[in-house]
Scaffold this motif. Structure first.
Motif, PDB file in Angstrom:
ATOM      1  N   MET A 159       0.795  -1.195   0.000  1.00 59.40           N
ATOM      2  CA  MET A 159       0.000   0.000   0.000  1.00 59.40           C
ATOM      3  C   MET A 159       0.843   1.267   0.000  1.00 59.40           C
ATOM      4  SD  MET A 159      -3.201  -0.247   2.374  1.00 59.40           S
ATOM      5  CE  MET A 159      -4.562   0.084   1.354  1.00 59.40           C
ATOM      6  N   ARG A 160       2.026   1.233   0.562  1.00 58.65           N
ATOM      7  CA  ARG A 160       2.803   2.449   0.736  1.00 58.65           C
ATOM      8  C   ARG A 160       3.498   2.914  -0.539  1.00 58.65           C
ATOM      9  NH1 ARG A 160       2.818  -0.431   5.146  1.00 58.65           N
ATOM     10  NH2 ARG A 160       4.556  -1.736   4.610  1.00 58.65           N
ATOM     11  N   SER A 216      -1.711   9.226   5.107  1.00 58.40           N
ATOM     12  CA  SER A 216      -0.263   9.390   5.190  1.00 58.40           C
ATOM     13  C   SER A 216       0.041  10.873   5.260  1.00 58.40           C
ATOM     14  CB  SER A 216       0.445   8.758   3.985  1.00 58.40           C
ATOM     15  OG  SER A 216       0.217   9.533   2.833  1.00 58.40           O
ATOM     16  N   THR A 217       1.089  11.193   5.995  1.00 60.16           N
ATOM     17  CA  THR A 217       1.569  12.575   6.089  1.00 60.16           C
ATOM     18  C   THR A 217       3.019  12.578   5.647  1.00 60.16           C
ATOM     19  OG1 THR A 217       0.090  13.007   7.933  1.00 60.16           O
ATOM     20  CG2 THR A 217       1.902  14.543   7.615  1.00 60.16           C
ATOM     21  N   THR A 218       3.330  13.395   4.654  1.00 57.70           N
ATOM     22  CA  THR A 218       4.680  13.460   4.100  1.00 57.70           C
ATOM     23  C   THR A 218       5.239  14.858   4.307  1.00 57.70           C
ATOM     24  OG1 THR A 218       4.113  11.809   2.431  1.00 57.70           O
ATOM     25  CG2 THR A 218       6.046  13.179   1.990  1.00 57.70           C
ATOM     26  N   ASP A 268      -1.196   3.386   9.774  1.00 55.52           N
ATOM     27  CA  ASP A 268      -1.043   2.047  10.349  1.00 55.52           C
ATOM     28  C   ASP A 268       0.214   1.922  11.212  1.00 55.52           C
ATOM     29  OD1 ASP A 268       1.020   1.945   8.506  1.00 55.52           O
ATOM     30  OD2 ASP A 268       0.246   0.202   7.425  1.00 55.52           O
ATOM     31  N   GLY A 269       0.916   3.052  11.428  1.00 53.63           N
ATOM     32  CA  GLY A 269       2.100   3.049  12.272  1.00 53.63           C
ATOM     33  C   GLY A 269       3.402   2.870  11.507  1.00 53.63           C
ATOM     34  N   GLN A 270       3.332   2.517  10.240  1.00 53.99           N
ATOM     35  CA  GLN A 270       4.528   2.349   9.429  1.00 53.99           C
ATOM     36  C   GLN A 270       5.066   3.718   9.021  1.00 53.99           C
ATOM     37  OE1 GLN A 270       5.986  -0.678   8.617  1.00 53.99           O
ATOM     38  NE2 GLN A 270       4.480  -1.609   9.982  1.00 53.99           N
ATOM     39  N   SER A 271       6.308   3.735   8.539  1.00 53.14           N
ATOM     40  CA  SER A 271       6.902   4.977   8.058  1.00 53.14           C
ATOM     41  C   SER A 271       7.888   4.664   6.941  1.00 53.14           C
ATOM     42  CB  SER A 271       7.608   5.705   9.201  1.00 53.14           C
ATOM     43  OG  SER A 271       8.671   4.923   9.689  1.00 53.14           O
ATOM     44  N   ALA A 272       8.305   5.709   6.253  1.00 56.15           N
ATOM     45  CA  ALA A 272       9.287   5.575   5.185  1.00 56.15           C
ATOM     46  C   ALA A 272      10.143   6.834   5.166  1.00 56.15           C
ATOM     47  CB  ALA A 272       8.604   5.388   3.841  1.00 56.15           C
ATOM     48  N   TYR A 289      11.693   1.612   4.036  1.00 55.52           N
ATOM     49  CA  TYR A 289      10.439   1.494   4.763  1.00 55.52           C
ATOM     50  C   TYR A 289      10.702   0.873   6.133  1.00 55.52           C
ATOM     51  CZ  TYR A 289       8.561   2.177   0.083  1.00 55.52           C
ATOM     52  OH  TYR A 289       8.285   2.674  -1.163  1.00 55.52           O
ATOM     53  N   SER A 290       9.880   1.213   7.110  1.00 50.41           N
ATOM     54  CA  SER A 290      10.076   0.704   8.466  1.00 50.41           C
ATOM     55  C   SER A 290       9.874  -0.808   8.562  1.00 50.41           C
ATOM     56  CB  SER A 290       9.140   1.416   9.448  1.00 50.41           C
ATOM     57  OG  SER A 290       7.781   1.252   9.072  1.00 50.41           O
TER      58      SER A 290
END
Length: 129
Positions: A1-2, A41-43, A56-60, A73-74
């Motif tokens: 998804m990211r 998502s916030t970029t 969802d708590g993930q990041s990049a 990616y995390s």
């Protein structure tokens, strides 16, 4: 998804499935995107780095050097992309590749797995299908 959200980050390149519509809004140096399922998502761009946080708590984290961008990616995955003219070629660590072309206010991304995503910039908003 990211993957699509991140691609959006570099094209003015954050990810969704191909049939979900995504709406993004630019506020200052941040871009906030929400898809039709409520995923956000916030970029934020800081120098040559882009940091994206997902609902969802993930990041990049992405770093651009010249015409190349490296994204980590995390969850341990990564992506490498290269800009050549109005095209960006991206290779993801899962074996998928993508070619993105910008034409006017539209970007079209074709993935090696058959997906296609078209985005259009309208004012301070970006809409993808």
């Amino acid at each position: 998804m990211r993957t699509i959200f991140i691609t959006l980050a570099f094209l003015a390149t954050f990810s969704i499935e191909v049939h979900a519509q995504t709406n993004c809004q630019y506020i200052g140096n941040q871009r906030i995107c929400t898809d039709e399922y409520g995923n956000r998502s916030t970029t934020q761009q800081i120098g040559n780095q882009t940091v994206t946080n997902y609902s969802d708590g993930q990041s990049a984290t992405s770093q651009q050097i010249g015409n190349q961008t490296v994204t980590n990616y995390s969850d341990g995955q990564s992506a490498n992309s290269q800009q050549i003219g109005n095209q960006r070629i991206t290779n993801y660590s899962n074996g998928v590749s993508a070619t993105t072309q910008q034409i006017g206010n539209q970007t079209i991304t074709n993935y090696s797995d058959g997906r296609r995503v078209t985005c259009q910039n309208i004012g301070n908003q970006r809409i993808c299908n």
